[in-house]
Design a protein around this motif. Structure first.
Motif, PDB file in Angstrom:
ATOM      1  N   THR A  53      -7.635  -6.496   0.127  1.00  0.00           N
ATOM      2  CA  THR A  53      -9.035  -6.232   0.538  1.00  0.00           C
ATOM      3  C   THR A  53     -10.026  -5.582  -0.220  1.00  0.00           C
ATOM      4  OG1 THR A  53      -8.715  -4.549   2.145  1.00  0.00           O
ATOM      5  CG2 THR A  53      -8.364  -6.777   2.949  1.00  0.00           C
ATOM      6  N   GLY A  54      -9.431  -4.811  -1.208  1.00  0.00           N
ATOM      7  CA  GLY A  54     -10.045  -3.861  -2.008  1.00  0.00           C
ATOM      8  C   GLY A  54     -10.400  -2.558  -1.407  1.00  0.00           C
ATOM      9  N   GLY A  55      -9.897  -2.324  -0.211  1.00  0.00           N
ATOM     10  CA  GLY A  55     -10.117  -1.110   0.222  1.00  0.00           C
ATOM     11  C   GLY A  55      -8.688  -0.420   0.988  1.00  0.00           C
ATOM     12  N   ASN A  56      -8.524  -0.176   2.229  1.00  0.00           N
ATOM     13  CA  ASN A  56      -7.391   0.384   2.753  1.00  0.00           C
ATOM     14  C   ASN A  56      -6.400  -0.808   3.261  1.00  0.00           C
ATOM     15  OD1 ASN A  56      -8.079   2.980   1.966  1.00  0.00           O
ATOM     16  ND2 ASN A  56      -9.595   3.064   3.718  1.00  0.00           N
ATOM     17  N   GLY A  57      -6.291  -1.802   2.990  1.00  0.00           N
ATOM     18  CA  GLY A  57      -5.459  -2.724   3.291  1.00  0.00           C
ATOM     19  C   GLY A  57      -4.054  -2.689   2.973  1.00  0.00           C
ATOM     20  N   LYS A  85      -2.253  -3.243  -2.820  1.00  0.00           N
ATOM     21  CA  LYS A  85      -3.217  -2.627  -3.822  1.00  0.00           C
ATOM     22  C   LYS A  85      -2.358  -3.150  -5.070  1.00  0.00           C
ATOM     23  CE  LYS A  85      -0.102   1.553  -4.069  1.00  0.00           C
ATOM     24  NZ  LYS A  85       0.047   2.901  -4.091  1.00  0.00           N
ATOM     25  N   ALA A 109       0.740  -1.052   0.064  1.00  0.00           N
ATOM     26  CA  ALA A 109       0.032  -0.085  -0.015  1.00  0.00           C
ATOM     27  C   ALA A 109       0.833   1.304   0.176  1.00  0.00           C
ATOM     28  CB  ALA A 109      -0.918   0.018   1.335  1.00  0.00           C
TER      29      ALA A 109
END
Length: 319
Positions: free
Chosen positions: A189-193, A196, A93
Motif C-alpha cells: 500500500t506504500g504505507g504501513n501495510g 514493503k 513488513a
C-alpha cells in the motif's frame, strides 16, 4: 530502380520509439509499418504467433531460444526497455534484515525465464552472496493464481509451482519471505501495510550499483526474423539507425530546460543527474556501449539454467 522493402514492426508505446510511428523519423531505404500495442506482453504474444517481420522481445526469452539452438530470430542492439530492479524485491513488513538475510529463504517468482528476475537473482548472487540453489523458489501468479509455467530443466533449483494462491497474498501472510516482481503486489500500500520493498532507498542502491559494476540492465531488445533478413539483409543496419535516431530525439526532449517536454516537474534536472551516472547517452544502443551489461546477463543466464552454456555476446547479434 530497386523497390524499398516494407518492414512490419511491433513495439509498445514509448517516447523513444514514438517518432518512428508518427513519421518524424524515416529512411529512404525502408518503409516502416508500425503497430503499437499498449503493452509489451501483447507484442511478445503476437510476434510469437507470427505477426510482423520485427518486434520488441524479452531478452531472456530470446537468449534461451538461442542457447537451445533456435536461430529463427536475430537480435539487433536496440533496447526499448532498460530498468534497474532493486525496487522489484518485496518482503514482509517484519522482515528483519537486508539482502544477505534472504539466504535459504522462501522467495516467490512469477516466471523463471523473465528478464527482470534474471537480473534480480544475478545481483543478489553477485553483490550479496545469495546462493540461488539454497533458496526455496515458489512460482505462481502475483495477485491471482496462475497456471504452471515451464521452469529450468535438470533440477538445478528447488522450484515449487503454486497453483491455488497468489504470491502476494502468501507474502503478506508470512508463507513467503520475499517476492521478486517488477509490479508491486496488491498487498503493498506504500504505507504501513504488510508488504514493503527490501531496499527502502532502492533508487540510491541502483545508483551505487551502476557506479560499481557498470551494469545498466536491459529488459527488451529488437528482433528480426532471420528468414526476412535473408531476403533483405540491409534492413538490419537501417533499423538500428532509425531506432537510434528516434531514441536520441527523445533524450534531447528530456534534457531541454526551456520548455519541458514531459508533464512532470524536474524532468530536465533528473535527466541531467542521470547523465552523471550513465554518461551523455542515458539510453545507449549498440553492442559495445552495452557489453558490460550483456556479459553480466549472459553469465547470469548460464548460472540460472536459462542457457546450457555461457553464450558469447556476439552469438546474440550474429547475422
Amino acid at each position: 530502380m530497386t523497390d524499398v522493402p516494407v518492414v512490419r514492426v511491433g513495439f509498445a508505446d514509448y517516447d523513444h520509439t514514438r517518432d518512428l510511428w508518427n513519421g518524424r523519423v524515416t529512411s529512404p531505404d525502408v518503409t516502416l509499418e508500425c503497430t503499437v500495442p499498449d503493452k509489451a506482453g501483447e507484442v511478445f504474444r503476437r510476434f510469437a504467433e507470427g505477426e510482423w517481420d520485427a518486434a520488441e522481445v524479452s531478452l531472456a526469452s530470446v537468449t534461451e531460444r538461442i542457447g537451445a539452438g533456435d536461430d529463427s530470430l536475430v537480435l539487433l542492439p536496440v533496447f526499448p526497455v532498460r530498468a534497474f530492479r532493486h525496487g522489484a524485491i518485496w518482503v514482509g513488513a517484519g522482515f528483519p534484515g537486508g539482502p544477505e538475510d534472504l539466504a535459504g529463504k522462501r522467495i516467490g517468482i512469477t516466471a523463471w525465464t523473465q528478464t527482470s528476475g534474471v537480473f534480480v537473482r544475478g545481483l543478489l548472487a553477485s553483490r550479496y552472496g545469495l546462493v540461488l540453489r539454497d533458496v526455496r523458489w515458489f512460482q505462481g501468479g502475483l495477485d491471482s493464481p496462475r497456471g504452471e509455467v515451464r521452469s529450468p530443466q535438470g533440477g538445478l533449483f528447488d522450484i515449487t509451482h503454486v497453483p491455488d494462491r497468489p504470491l502476494g497474498a502468501m507474502l503478506a501472510d508470512g508463507q513467503l519471505d520475499a517476492v521478486i516482481s517488477s509490479q508491486p503486489p496488491a498487498a503493498f500500500t506504500g504505507g504501513n501495510g504488510p508488504v514493503k520493498r527490501l531496499f527502502a532507498k532502492w533508487t540510491f542502491e541502483e545508483m551505487s550499483y551502476v557506479e560499481a559494476t557498470g551494469v545498466y540492465p536491459i529488459m527488451h531488445a529488437l528482433a528480426v526474423r532471420r528468414e526476412f533478413l535473408r531476403r533483405q539483409p540491409q534492413v538490419a543496419d537501417v533499423l538500428v539507425q532509425i531506432f537510434t535516431e528516434a531514441k536520441d530525439r527523445a533524450v534531447a526532449r528530456a534534457t531541454q530546460v526551456s520548455v519541458p517536454a514531459y508533464p512532470l516537474p524536474w524532468t530536465p534536472s533528473n535527466a541531467n543527474r542521470t547523465q552523471h551516472f550513465l554518461g551523455a547517452d542515458v539510453w545507449p544502443y549498440g553492442v559495445e556501449s552495452s557489453r558490460t551489461t550483456l556479459e553480466a546477463f549472459l553469465g547470469y543466464a548460464e548460472e540460472q539454467g536459462i542457457t546450457p552454456r555461457r553464450l558469447a555476446v556476439e552469438e546474440l547479434f550474429v547475422r
